[in-house]
Design an enzyme around this catalytic site. Structure first.
Site, PDB file in Angstrom:
ATOM      1  N   VAL A  96      32.567 -67.324 -71.472  1.00  8.02           N
ATOM      2  CA  VAL A  96      34.077 -66.403 -71.770  1.00  8.02           C
ATOM      3  C   VAL A  96      34.388 -66.448 -70.747  1.00  8.02           C
ATOM      4  CG1 VAL A  96      34.428 -64.663 -72.656  1.00  8.02           C
ATOM      5  CG2 VAL A  96      32.530 -65.385 -73.488  1.00  8.02           C
ATOM      6  N   HIS A 100      35.525 -60.896 -66.029  1.00 11.85           N
ATOM      7  CA  HIS A 100      34.424 -59.891 -66.483  1.00 11.85           C
ATOM      8  C   HIS A 100      33.328 -59.967 -65.139  1.00 11.85           C
ATOM      9  CE1 HIS A 100      33.432 -63.588 -68.399  1.00 11.85           C
ATOM     10  NE2 HIS A 100      31.443 -63.472 -68.252  1.00 11.85           N
TER      11      HIS A 100
HETATM   12  P1  AMP Z   1      29.379 -65.358 -68.606  1.00 13.20           P
HETATM   13  O1  AMP Z   1      27.852 -65.904 -69.134  1.00 13.20           O
HETATM   14  O2  AMP Z   1      29.391 -64.569 -67.736  1.00 13.20           O
HETATM   15  O3  AMP Z   1      30.485 -66.008 -68.814  1.00 13.20           O
HETATM   16  O4  AMP Z   1      29.402 -63.841 -69.789  1.00 13.20           O
HETATM   17  C1  AMP Z   1      29.689 -63.496 -70.663  1.00 13.20           C
HETATM   18  C2  AMP Z   1      29.221 -62.717 -71.852  1.00 13.20           C
HETATM   19  O5  AMP Z   1      29.959 -61.972 -72.731  1.00 13.20           O
HETATM   20  C3  AMP Z   1      27.809 -62.263 -71.838  1.00 13.20           C
HETATM   21  O6  AMP Z   1      26.711 -62.021 -70.908  1.00 13.20           O
HETATM   22  C4  AMP Z   1      27.272 -63.095 -73.909  1.00 13.20           C
HETATM   23  O7  AMP Z   1      26.624 -61.955 -74.102  1.00 13.20           O
HETATM   24  C5  AMP Z   1      28.833 -61.635 -73.447  1.00 13.20           C
HETATM   25  N1  AMP Z   1      29.541 -61.264 -75.334  1.00 13.20           N
HETATM   26  C6  AMP Z   1      30.116 -62.943 -75.869  1.00 13.20           C
HETATM   27  N2  AMP Z   1      30.736 -62.096 -76.556  1.00 13.20           N
HETATM   28  C7  AMP Z   1      30.478 -60.480 -76.575  1.00 13.20           C
HETATM   29  C8  AMP Z   1      31.471 -59.738 -77.363  1.00 13.20           C
HETATM   30  N3  AMP Z   1      32.229 -60.159 -78.290  1.00 13.20           N
HETATM   31  N4  AMP Z   1      31.043 -58.571 -77.434  1.00 13.20           N
HETATM   32  C9  AMP Z   1      30.100 -58.191 -76.058  1.00 13.20           C
HETATM   33  N5  AMP Z   1      29.333 -58.906 -76.046  1.00 13.20           N
HETATM   34  C10 AMP Z   1      30.013 -60.770 -76.088  1.00 13.20           C
END
Ligand code: AMP
Length: 114
Positions: A96, A100
């Protein structure tokens, strides 16, 4: 950014439960938790990756870490231990592209990370 899912979460458009909020930062539980406690701390402002921060953002990144610290206390994992991490770009597994900070805890963590 209109098509960014984390911007929508920060704006309240998806109805996601925000477990921490201040003027710059919000936090919510990860949809696909990798530990008993898995929280994401994000800036309200759209920032794609850690690479996009500069010295002017030191307050923002500091707030993100302090929010994670407060949440670790609130979630009862501060003394046992927890991990914070930011995946930056493809090789680190970032999926994403809205900055974060992951807060993970509630189980023993391995090292090195996968
Ligand atoms: P990353 O791999 O560091 O980009 O982490 C992205 C994180 O966002 C993953 O752990 C996903 O499970 C989480 N994620 C994606 N969409 C959502 C959402 N709508 N609500 C909560 N977490 C999400």
């Amino acid at each position: 950014m209109t098509d960014c899912i984390f911007c929508k979460i920060a704006n309240g458009e998806l109805g996601t439960d925000l477990i921490y909020e201040d003027e710059q930062v919000v936090a919510f539980r990860d949809l696909n938790p990798q530990a008993p406690i898995h929280v994401l701390v994000i800036p309200r402002r759209h920032v794609a990756t850690l690479n996009d921060l500069d010295a002017a953002d030191s307050d923002l990144i500091g707030r993100m870490y302090l929010a994670a610290r407060s949440l670790a206390v609130r979630e009862g994992i501060a003394e046992r231990g927890y991990r914070t991490l930011i995946n930056c770009n493809a090789e680190a597994g970032q999926t994403v592209f809205h900055l974060h900070l992951h807060l993970l805890g509630g189980r023993p963590m391995g090292w090195p990370p996968g």
